[in-house]
Design an enzyme around this catalytic site. Structure first.
Site, PDB file in Angstrom:
ATOM      1  N   ASP A 202       0.802  -1.217  -0.388  1.00 23.76           N
ATOM      2  CA  ASP A 202      -0.456  -0.272   0.321  1.00 23.76           C
ATOM      3  C   ASP A 202       0.895   1.044   0.169  1.00 23.76           C
ATOM      4  O   ASP A 202       2.192   1.665   0.695  1.00 23.76           O
ATOM      5  CB  ASP A 202      -1.050  -0.098   1.486  1.00 23.76           C
ATOM      6  CG  ASP A 202      -1.948   0.601   0.955  1.00 23.76           C
ATOM      7  OD1 ASP A 202      -3.253   0.734   0.543  1.00 23.76           O
ATOM      8  OD2 ASP A 202      -2.131   1.264   2.121  1.00 23.76           O
ATOM      9  N   GLU A 256       2.319  -0.306  -4.764  1.00 21.23           N
ATOM     10  CA  GLU A 256       0.977   0.954  -5.099  1.00 21.23           C
ATOM     11  C   GLU A 256       2.346   1.963  -5.235  1.00 21.23           C
ATOM     12  O   GLU A 256       2.039   2.515  -4.101  1.00 21.23           O
ATOM     13  CB  GLU A 256      -0.085   0.533  -4.479  1.00 21.23           C
ATOM     14  CG  GLU A 256      -1.226   1.657  -4.599  1.00 21.23           C
ATOM     15  CD  GLU A 256      -2.160   2.798  -3.862  1.00 21.23           C
ATOM     16  OE1 GLU A 256      -3.766   3.406  -4.008  1.00 21.23           O
ATOM     17  OE2 GLU A 256      -1.844   2.193  -2.604  1.00 21.23           O
TER      18      GLU A 256
HETATM   19  C1  NOJ Z   1      -5.219   2.955  -1.091  1.00 26.42           C
HETATM   20  C2  NOJ Z   1      -6.200   1.650  -0.470  1.00 26.42           C
HETATM   21  O1  NOJ Z   1      -6.474   1.368  -1.852  1.00 26.42           O
HETATM   22  C3  NOJ Z   1      -6.908   2.501  -0.582  1.00 26.42           C
HETATM   23  O2  NOJ Z   1      -8.031   1.657  -0.024  1.00 26.42           O
HETATM   24  C4  NOJ Z   1      -6.724   3.226   1.274  1.00 26.42           C
HETATM   25  O3  NOJ Z   1      -7.534   3.748   1.783  1.00 26.42           O
HETATM   26  C5  NOJ Z   1      -4.972   3.818   1.173  1.00 26.42           C
HETATM   27  N1  NOJ Z   1      -4.418   3.149  -0.005  1.00 26.42           N
HETATM   28  C6  NOJ Z   1      -4.609   3.982   2.528  1.00 26.42           C
HETATM   29  O4  NOJ Z   1      -4.488   3.483   2.922  1.00 26.42           O
END
Ligand code: NOJ
Length: 512
Positions: A202, A256
């Site tokens: 993440d 990500e």
């Molecule tokens: C990206 C995640 O995909 C999302 O759902 C989340 O709210 C944020 N990061 C914070 O962790």
């Protein structure tokens, strides 16, 4: 699959948002057992791996992206034993399992933060990012995501501010502290030892913070910090994480990188020593338009190829409106499936897109997510019954539109459904090394059409996607057979040099 290429290059990964997949206990919230019970569907569909969004212990302020224990399953989803059973059953079917790791921040209920907050002299104080100041003025002008306010919260008791790129309940860890690095590496080993095949990481680009935490320039003052944070030091942290992953054979590190510019995503692949795969979101935000898509593909080619970095493609996830909703029609969603599953790189499907689901319309009283993302997180309907295959009579969010028809059981019976299209496309990928691993080459095409070839040794496929809502002539050299068509038309027959409105076709050289 090629013996010399890693599995994740030719895999199709299917994202499961566990709250929304299937509830086996009757509390309205999907769980690990609900995933295990539906592995047959995934195997029938033909995906190679699942990525499960967070199921760890969490107060659920951000529905699991606020972790209070990285090494346990939240009771809402089951137990560690349930996870082990799911992993074993998935592996027995040849499905890999990727889990979600949230390294940028913890929950404010994580024992690390509870200790850090307890006193300025706590041994864990420096595990998070604290700054002096006065309660009326945050340390800088950074904005938090999903809140209307600063990325800082004032802690009355200890008289300092702490940083949070997201909600106040999600304090950012201090990766400059080697103890944090070691503790987070240990959480990876915990799951690697259990046998997971990899991690989706993440907001990985968020880990490093700039020295002195300077203000954003005025033109960026309104932009969330998390979408622009891009510090050189982060690459050191990412390399460190990669070295843990590399202690284990065959594991995937997928990041990500939510920076909306492919040129800024590419460096996170490093020189083969950082991410193995990075999400690249500009195509997800591209409109249904041939030129916009050609630009998005070209920038992937020009930014990633020189690094020998393997692309990823994603149209929907748990953070954005579904592409069926964005593009407006099922015809377009079908054509988009052809595109997604034939570009060069690893495709990610989001559970429910194979049903052509639209976002749910969520009435005000049932809205839950502070980031307004409830619509795309609607529960997956498994059958046409009143509870759509869920144990309880009320799921945590409303059903998506047309659930009485757009459910797995009903669409599996209809050979012409979008579900069968996905299945045929996945079969076509498995049969063609050109589609899985081949080169990508654009082909001259009329306005409104994106055309390309995929080639590997003798294997060759051609893809035509008509983004226009009118038919178009598309003449190609040689005799070609329609292997898959977004509307099913003419499959197995000779291609007749014409595309219907919003139609996409996958073609192969005619034999003989
Ligand atoms: C990206 C995640 O995909 C999302 O759902 C989340 O709210 C944020 N990061 C914070 O962790």
């Amino acid at each position: 699959m090629s013996a010399t290429e890693p599995w994740w290059k030719s895999a199709v990964v299917y994202q499961i948002y566990p709250r929304s997949f299937c509830d086996m206990t009757g509390n309205g919230i999907g769980d690990l057992e609900g995933i295990r019970r539906h592995l047959d569907h995934l195997q029938w569909l033909g995906v190679d791996a699942i990525w499960i969004s967070p199921f760890f212990r969490s107060p659920m302020k951000d529905y699991g992206y606020d972790v209070s224990d990285y090494c346990d399953v939240d009771p809402l989803f089951g137990t560690l034993a349930d996870f082990d059973r799911l992993l074993a059953d998935a592996h027995a079917r040849g499905l890999r399992v990727v889990i979600d790791w949230v390294p940028n921040h913890t929950s404010d209920r994580h024992p690390w933060f509870v200790a850090s907050r307890s006193s300025r002299r706590s041994a864990k104080r420096d595990w998070y990012i604290w700054r002096d100041g006065t309660p009326d003025r945050p340390p800088n002008n950074w904005k938090g995501a999903f809140i209307d306010g600063p990325a800082w919260t004032w802690d009355h008791a200890s008289g300092q501010w702490y940083l949070h790129f997201f909600l106040p309940e999600q304090p950012d860890l201090n990766w400059a502290n080697p103890e944090v690095v070691a503790a987070m590496h240990a959480t990876l080993r915990f799951w690697l030892d259990r046998g997971v095949d990899g991690f989706r990481m993440d907001v990985i680009h968020g880990l490093g913070k700039p020295a002195g935490l300077p203000d954003h320039p005025p033109e960026l003052a309104a932009v969330w910090r998390c979408v622009v944070n891009d510090e050189p030091i982060t690459h050191d942290y990412v390399r460190g994480i990669r070295s843990v992953i590399d202690e284990y054979p065959d594991r995937l590190m997928l990041g990500e990188v939510f920076l909306l510019d492919t040129a800024r995503v590419a460096p996170y692949y490093g020189s083969g020593d950082e991410l193995q795969l990075a999400f690249n979101f500009p195509p997800l935000f591209a409109p249904w338009n041939a030129r916009a898509w050609r630009r998005a593909v070209d920038s992937v080619v020009s930014e990633l190829d020189p690094r020998d970095a393997w692309p990823t493609w994603v149209l929907s996830n748990h953070d954005q409106p579904r592409h069926r909703t964005r593009y407006g029609t099922e015809a377009r969603a079908r054509a988009a499936a052809v595109l997604l599953l034939t570009l060069r790189g690893t495709p990610f499907l989001y559970a429910g897109e194979e049903l052509g689901l639209e976002d749910a319309v969520v009435p005000e009283v049932r809205r839950l997510d502070p980031g307004g993302r409830d619509g795309c997180r609607a529960p997956i309907p498994w059958d046409a019954g009143a509870t759509h295959g869920w144990a309880g009579d009320r799921a945590w969010l409303p059903w998506p539109p047309e659930a009485e028809r757009r459910n797995v059981e009903t669409l599996a019976r209809e050979r012409t459904s979008i579900l069968h299209l996905y299945r045929r496309l996945l079969t076509a990928r498995r049969r063609s090394s050109a589609l899985r691993l081949g080169a990508w080459r654009p082909i001259a095409s009329p306005d409104g059409v994106l055309a390309y070839a995929r080639e590997r040794a003798e294997d060759r496929r051609i893809v035509l996607v008509n983004f226009a809502s009118s038919p178009v002539d598309a003449r190609l050299e040689g005799e070609l057979t329609v292997e898959a068509a977004s509307d099913g038309a003419g499959e197995g027959e000779r291609f007749r040099d014409r595309l219907g409105p919003d139609q996409a076709v996958l073609l192969r050289p005619a034999i003989g």
